[in-house]
Scaffold this motif. Structure first.
Motif, PDB file in Angstrom:
ATOM      1  N   UNK A 112       0.827  -1.377   0.070  1.00  0.00           N
ATOM      2  CA  UNK A 112       0.047  -0.001  -0.018  1.00  0.00           C
ATOM      3  C   UNK A 112       0.878   1.396  -0.051  1.00  0.00           C
ATOM      4  N   UNK A 113       2.073   1.155   0.745  1.00  0.00           N
ATOM      5  CA  UNK A 113       2.958   2.459   0.839  1.00  0.00           C
ATOM      6  C   UNK A 113       3.295   2.746  -0.457  1.00  0.00           C
ATOM      7  N   UNK A 114       3.883   1.603  -1.153  1.00  0.00           N
ATOM      8  CA  UNK A 114       4.566   1.764  -2.514  1.00  0.00           C
ATOM      9  C   UNK A 114       3.724   2.444  -3.496  1.00  0.00           C
ATOM     10  N   UNK A 115       2.563   1.841  -3.520  1.00  0.00           N
ATOM     11  CA  UNK A 115       1.262   2.059  -4.467  1.00  0.00           C
ATOM     12  C   UNK A 115       1.185   3.681  -4.341  1.00  0.00           C
ATOM     13  N   UNK A 116       0.795   4.132  -3.173  1.00  0.00           N
ATOM     14  CA  UNK A 116       0.724   5.614  -2.663  1.00  0.00           C
ATOM     15  C   UNK A 116       1.864   6.417  -3.344  1.00  0.00           C
TER      16      UNK A 116
END
Length: 504
Positions: A59-63
């Motif tokens: 989720x962090x890298x997608x954001x």
């Protein structure tokens, strides 16, 4: 094909409601960052990275990747409406984009820019989808000598293909290596260059350094320039979008050529800025009306935007497959992955398939979301530039300080951030590039570890780096890139000598 099946699994991850929400938030934040001149993708990701510490890595890298897509799109807004490049690679867009806005064609210019950006990024993401697994599979054969050779080639590329002085790039890189060596030696466990300070045992945290080098230094430069915003108004309605899209297929060959230029320049560490200028130059040279460039030709917007976004996106390929970033933004993302315990490189495709393919799927979705957001919300984002710059600078400075403190909950990191900010400011004023410094700071430990492991295996013989065709070929390419500026200098000396001889 196996890649298609894995990509479908990646879409299942990326399409989860929480990831979709983070994707949208990331795009909006990215466009906001891109609109503010000087911030850009690398700075925005560095500043906002602490916000993702509590998130799962996927989720962090997608954001963060969607912040990058948004920043890529946002840079065109200021270039076209205000004649202020949001990013270095947006400079070429101002040549024809701003004249179009002055002629009352701002909506057409922005639609062409956003659509071209989408096409360039899409081509690069497709390339990553099918090429990355092949490169990663090949890289599984790498040992310490091969990994050192790849990193050496990356460093040599930044020197050999530097836009400015190769010596300045080399000096910035050496400073990065020096900073990366501070703290605990990863091989022996001994302390190095801590000067008796307990705060220095941790070394220089990558994120604190990047926030200072990019965020704080840019604020200092902007304050010195007395930045103010004046520009053209823009309104994009459905009629303008459809009319522009109807004309775009006429420039399909131009877009394809620009995308190829961008992908190539992105995989090599040349970057998006040379790609945009090269694409603009090629488009003008091959145009039937080269004299019209610079006076509001839509081709002058399509070419640099397509190439810049293809380059910015394809720079993620060597980062994911080899652990070697191809751009400052990719270097920031690499640092984030390492902080989350993920090791970019070929094993990432074996051990973290869900993460890798979720990220690749989010590139497709984030690119589409970015296009829709900027087409709908340009007037609101442009209105941000009506806010007095001192207020914007104060907000950015506050976010930087909070981000630096959040890394280790240490007040000393805020001091380091400010010091790095001054260092970045001085380097910019003296025309020293920051990208080689960031690259060395991120990869310094891994490069040193691969180098020393190789020497331990070979009992101190440097010949291990040339013991097979793979590492030897990569090292030879790196040495050739390092020698390239020297050969150019020698050619110049010989040519000037021959000129003086003829004159005599």
């Amino acid at each position: 094909m196996e890649e298609i099946g894995l990509l479908m699994q990646g879409f299942a991850v990326a399409l989860q409601p929480d990831n979709m929400l983070l994707m949208l938030i990331g795009v909006v934040l990215g466009v906001l960052i891109g609109v503010l001149p000087g911030l850009g993708g690398a700075n925005g990701i560095a500043i906002l990275l602490p916000l993702t510490f509590a998130m799962p890595p996927v989720s962090a890298v997608i954001m963060l990747s969607c912040i990058y897509w948004g920043a890529l799109f946002g840079g065109a807004i200021t270039s076209i409406l205000f004649n202020i490049p949001g990013e270095p690679w947006s400079v070429a867009t101002t040549f024809d984009g701003y004249p179009m806005a002055q002629q009352g064609r701002a909506g057409e210019a922005l639609t062409a820019a956003f659509t071209s950006s989408f096409v360039g990024a899409f081509v690069a993401v497709v390339m990553i989808t099918f090429v990355a697994p092949v490169i990663a599979g090949f890289a599984l054969r790498f040992g310490p000598p091969e990994f050192f050779a790849v990193m050496f080639l990356s460093f040599a590329s930044f020197v050999g293909m530097a836009k400015g002085s190769p010596l300045k790039s080399l000096a910035a890189m050496m400073l990065g290596f020096l900073l990366a060596a501070v703290g605990m030696d990863t091989v022996t466990g001994q302390l190095r260059m801590t000067f008796g300070s307990s705060e220095m045992i941790r070394g220089f945290d990558f994120l604190v350094a990047v926030i200072g080098l990019f965020g704080i230094s840019e604020i200092l430069c902007s304050i010195e320039d007395g930045l103010s915003f004046k520009g053209q108004k823009a309104k994009i309605d459905l009629k303008v979008v459809l009319r522009t899209w109807k004309e775009m297929p006429k420039h399909a060959l131009l877009a394809a050529r620009s995308a190829i230029i961008g992908v190539w320049m992105g995989i090599t560490p040349a970057g998006a800025t040379p790609a945009s200028f090269m694409s603009y130059g090629v488009a003008r040279k091959m145009s039937k009306d080269p004299a019209g460039f610079g006076h509001g030709k839509i081709e002058g917007v399509i070419a640099p935007e397509t190439a810049a976004h293809a380059a910015g996106t394809s720079a993620l390929l060597p980062m994911l497959t080899l652990g070697v970033p191809g751009s400052p933004t990719a270097a920031v993302l690499l640092g984030g992955l390492i902080m989350w315990g993920l090791q970019p490189g070929p094993m990432l495709f074996v051990e973290q398939k869900e993460f890798v393919w979720g990220l690749i799927a989010s590139m497709y979705l984030g690119n589409i979301a970015g296009l829709l957001v900027v087409l709908v919300a340009v007037p609101w984002f442009a209105a941000i530039l009506r806010v007095p710059f001192p207020i914007i600078a104060a907000l950015i400075l506050t976010v930087c300080a909070i981000g630096a403190y959040t890394v280790s909950n240490a007040e000393f990191d805020i001091v380091l951030m400010l010091i790095f900010g001054v260092v970045g400011y001085v380097m910019k004023k003296l025309d020293y590039p920051l990208a080689p410094l960031v690259l060395a700071l991120v990869l310094g430990d891994r490069t040193e570890e691969a180098f020393r492991q190789s020497l331990l295996v070979s009992e101190g013989s440097m010949g291990i780096f040339f013991h097979n065709w793979l590492s030897g070929g990569i090292m030879a390419a790196g040495i050739a890139l390092l020698a390239w500026p020297l050969l150019g200098w020698l050619r110049g000396v010989i040519a000037s000598g021959m000129g003086r001889a003829r004159a005599a």
